[in-house]
Design a protein around this motif. Structure first.
Motif, PDB file in Angstrom:
ATOM      1  N   ALA A 178      11.986   7.077  -1.110  1.00 35.97           N
ATOM      2  CA  ALA A 178      10.965   6.397  -0.310  1.00 35.97           C
ATOM      3  C   ALA A 178      11.672   5.744   0.866  1.00 35.97           C
ATOM      4  O   ALA A 178      12.677   5.055   0.687  1.00 35.97           O
ATOM      5  CB  ALA A 178      10.223   5.354  -1.134  1.00 35.97           C
ATOM      6  N   VAL A 179      11.164   5.995   2.065  1.00 33.79           N
ATOM      7  CA  VAL A 179      11.730   5.403   3.280  1.00 33.79           C
ATOM      8  C   VAL A 179      10.673   4.481   3.866  1.00 33.79           C
ATOM      9  O   VAL A 179       9.634   4.938   4.347  1.00 33.79           O
ATOM     10  CB  VAL A 179      12.130   6.483   4.300  1.00 33.79           C
ATOM     11  N   VAL A 180      10.918   3.185   3.825  1.00 35.15           N
ATOM     12  CA  VAL A 180       9.906   2.218   4.238  1.00 35.15           C
ATOM     13  C   VAL A 180      10.425   1.387   5.403  1.00 35.15           C
ATOM     14  O   VAL A 180      11.601   1.050   5.486  1.00 35.15           O
ATOM     15  CB  VAL A 180       9.477   1.296   3.075  1.00 35.15           C
ATOM     16  N   GLU A 181       9.532   1.089   6.314  1.00 35.30           N
ATOM     17  CA  GLU A 181       9.843   0.278   7.488  1.00 35.30           C
ATOM     18  C   GLU A 181       9.378  -1.148   7.237  1.00 35.30           C
ATOM     19  O   GLU A 181       8.260  -1.363   6.749  1.00 35.30           O
ATOM     20  CB  GLU A 181       9.139   0.861   8.717  1.00 35.30           C
ATOM     21  N   LEU A 182      10.225  -2.116   7.558  1.00 33.90           N
ATOM     22  CA  LEU A 182       9.877  -3.529   7.390  1.00 33.90           C
ATOM     23  C   LEU A 182       9.748  -4.158   8.779  1.00 33.90           C
ATOM     24  O   LEU A 182      10.710  -4.186   9.546  1.00 33.90           O
ATOM     25  CB  LEU A 182      10.954  -4.260   6.581  1.00 33.90           C
ATOM     26  N   GLY A 183       8.566  -4.648   9.091  1.00 36.15           N
ATOM     27  CA  GLY A 183       8.331  -5.292  10.374  1.00 36.15           C
ATOM     28  C   GLY A 183       8.347  -6.797  10.237  1.00 36.15           C
ATOM     29  O   GLY A 183       8.293  -7.349   9.135  1.00 36.15           O
ATOM     30  N   LEU A 209       0.834  -1.207   0.000  1.00 36.03           N
ATOM     31  CA  LEU A 209       0.000   0.000   0.000  1.00 36.03           C
ATOM     32  C   LEU A 209       0.868   1.257   0.000  1.00 36.03           C
ATOM     33  O   LEU A 209       0.541   2.250  -0.667  1.00 36.03           O
ATOM     34  CB  LEU A 209      -0.925  -0.002   1.216  1.00 36.03           C
ATOM     35  N   THR A 210       1.973   1.207   0.740  1.00 37.06           N
ATOM     36  CA  THR A 210       2.888   2.351   0.752  1.00 37.06           C
ATOM     37  C   THR A 210       3.549   2.536  -0.600  1.00 37.06           C
ATOM     38  O   THR A 210       3.594   3.646  -1.146  1.00 37.06           O
ATOM     39  CB  THR A 210       3.960   2.164   1.844  1.00 37.06           C
ATOM     40  N   LEU A 211       4.074   1.452  -1.172  1.00 45.13           N
ATOM     41  CA  LEU A 211       4.794   1.560  -2.437  1.00 45.13           C
ATOM     42  C   LEU A 211       3.882   2.005  -3.580  1.00 45.13           C
ATOM     43  O   LEU A 211       4.335   2.678  -4.516  1.00 45.13           O
ATOM     44  CB  LEU A 211       5.446   0.215  -2.783  1.00 45.13           C
ATOM     45  N   LEU A 212       2.606   1.669  -3.495  1.00 48.29           N
ATOM     46  CA  LEU A 212       1.661   2.099  -4.532  1.00 48.29           C
ATOM     47  C   LEU A 212       1.427   3.607  -4.511  1.00 48.29           C
ATOM     48  O   LEU A 212       0.866   4.157  -5.462  1.00 48.29           O
ATOM     49  CB  LEU A 212       0.330   1.359  -4.375  1.00 48.29           C
ATOM     50  N   ARG A 213       1.868   4.267  -3.447  1.00 44.45           N
ATOM     51  CA  ARG A 213       1.730   5.721  -3.356  1.00 44.45           C
ATOM     52  C   ARG A 213       2.912   6.452  -3.977  1.00 44.45           C
ATOM     53  O   ARG A 213       2.920   7.683  -4.028  1.00 44.45           O
ATOM     54  CB  ARG A 213       1.577   6.145  -1.888  1.00 44.45           C
ATOM     55  N   LEU A 214       3.918   5.729  -4.428  1.00 40.73           N
ATOM     56  CA  LEU A 214       5.068   6.374  -5.060  1.00 40.73           C
ATOM     57  C   LEU A 214       4.619   7.179  -6.275  1.00 40.73           C
ATOM     58  O   LEU A 214       3.851   6.701  -7.106  1.00 40.73           O
ATOM     59  CB  LEU A 214       6.092   5.325  -5.496  1.00 40.73           C
TER      60      LEU A 214
END
Length: 368
Positions: free
Chosen positions: A46-51, A34-39
């Motif tokens: 893009a700074v993304v957190e991986l849980g 969902l985050t990457l689709l907002r690129l």
């Protein structure tokens, strides 16, 4: 410190242009896409957190994200309910490096022995951060910075943009690739310095200058319930760190509490969840470590009883235990006094935000 580091990294990279970042808890197999689709074309980074909560999860997420830079902050005894050991947690976190694009960079904490071992076994490019001068990005001369009430300043001239109402923060000399600049963080505690070093190392890899980092640092803010220092009425200072907790996070919060002025230091501590069979022992150990550092301990939740008992074994006298956050709220008027410095810290499942709200309602806002 993943979320704080993510937010700091995005903040520093925003000096170059618009940045997309993970919002809230969108750090899993549903949230990351969902985050990457907002690129969008205007984003410069893009700074993304991986849980994760199981082996293999970060491997799958890193394959989706295909990072140019992968940061590992530290390896701590969290999620032990789902892993047999801290070494197993380290192996799971190391999976992020498998997703690096060719020529990508690993940004790693040299101060953490398990992270250092991961980096020493990695064949690609590593940028180290830590408190050792041998690191590519390091901190020296760490100190508490006291502002004028309307902000903190960077550099010896005292010039700089406004930061935060909090009158205390963290100062450091930031070394980046041999250059040194003074940095004033409007965030209190040595753990925030470590988070900032991780963010600075990632920003350095992507071309942000040390001077730009120092300027951007002045406008950093803690996320809600993650180390917020709030001045209340009647001289009460609240350290609101109730978003989540773990043994190392508790230690960091207590270290930060020592830097908050107050007649007494009161710790309202909830259960630290997802620690598995080690949970009770880790809670009791955390309680023993409070001796000589706090004046009163209020435990909230079944596991927090072990914190209280550990504190009792270490010689603390002002101790209370409550089954729920609501029970603690009812007792607050008799336990928190004018002039106290109060830490509120616990896992999200304990819902200690109601204690934060109750303190704010009881004492009202302090002077700006």
């Amino acid at each position: 410190g993943k979320t704080t580091t993510k937010d700091m990294t995005a903040h520093l990279l925003a000096t170059r242009g618009p940045v997309l970042k993970t919002e809230g808890n969108l750090n899993n197999q549903y949230g990351l896409p969902l985050t990457l689709l907002r690129l969008a074309p205007e984003h410069t980074a893009a700074v993304v957190e991986l849980g994760m909560s199981a082996p293999g999860e970060i491997r799958a997420l890193a394959a989706l994200a295909e990072p140019d830079v992968a940061t590992i902050t530290r390896i701590a005894p969290v999620h032990l309910e789902f892993f047999p050991s801290v070494d197993a947690i380290a192996a799971a976190k190391a999976e992020i490096l498998e997703g690096l694009r060719p020529g990508g960079t690993a940004v790693l904490n040299r101060d953490d022995p398990r992270v250092r071992a991961i980096g020493e076994g990695f064949r690609g490019r590593v940028v180290w951060f830590g408190r050792d001068r041998r690191c590519d990005v390091s901190a020296e001369n760490e100190r508490v910075v006291v502002g004028s009430g309307d902000g903190l300043s960077s550099g010896p001239s005292g010039e700089g943009t406004r930061a935060t109402r909090a009158s205390r923060g963290s100062g450091l000399s930031l070394r980046v690739a041999g250059r040194t600049v003074d940095v004033a963080l409007p965030l209190l505690g040595p753990h925030f310095v470590e988070n900032f070093l991780a963010a600075a190392a990632a920003a350095h890899v992507l071309g942000v200058s040390a001077e730009a980092m120092a300027e951007a640092a002045l406008s950093l803010r803690p996320a809600r319930h993650r180390g917020e220092v709030v001045r209340l009425g009647e001289g009460v200072t609240l350290l609101d760190d109730c978003y989540n907790s773990s043994p190392e996070a508790l230690e960091a919060a207590v270290a930060a509490l020592a830097l908050v002025p107050g007649r007494r230091r009161v710790a309202v501590l909830g259960d630290m969840l997802e620690l598995g069979a080690s949970g009770r022992a880790l809670h009791r150990e955390g309680g023993r470590a409070l001796a000589g550092r706090v004046d009163a301990v209020l435990g909230v939740g079944p596991l927090a009883r072990e914190i209280v008992e550990g504190a009792r074994e270490a010689g603390l006298k002002a101790l209370e235990h409550f089954a729920t956050a609501a029970d603690a709220v009812a007792a607050l008027p008799a336990l928190v006094r004018p002039g106290d410095a109060v830490l509120v810290k616990g896992s999200r499942g304990v819902r200690l935000e109601v204690v934060v709200d109750a303190l704010a309602a009881r004492f009202g806002p302090g002077e700006a």
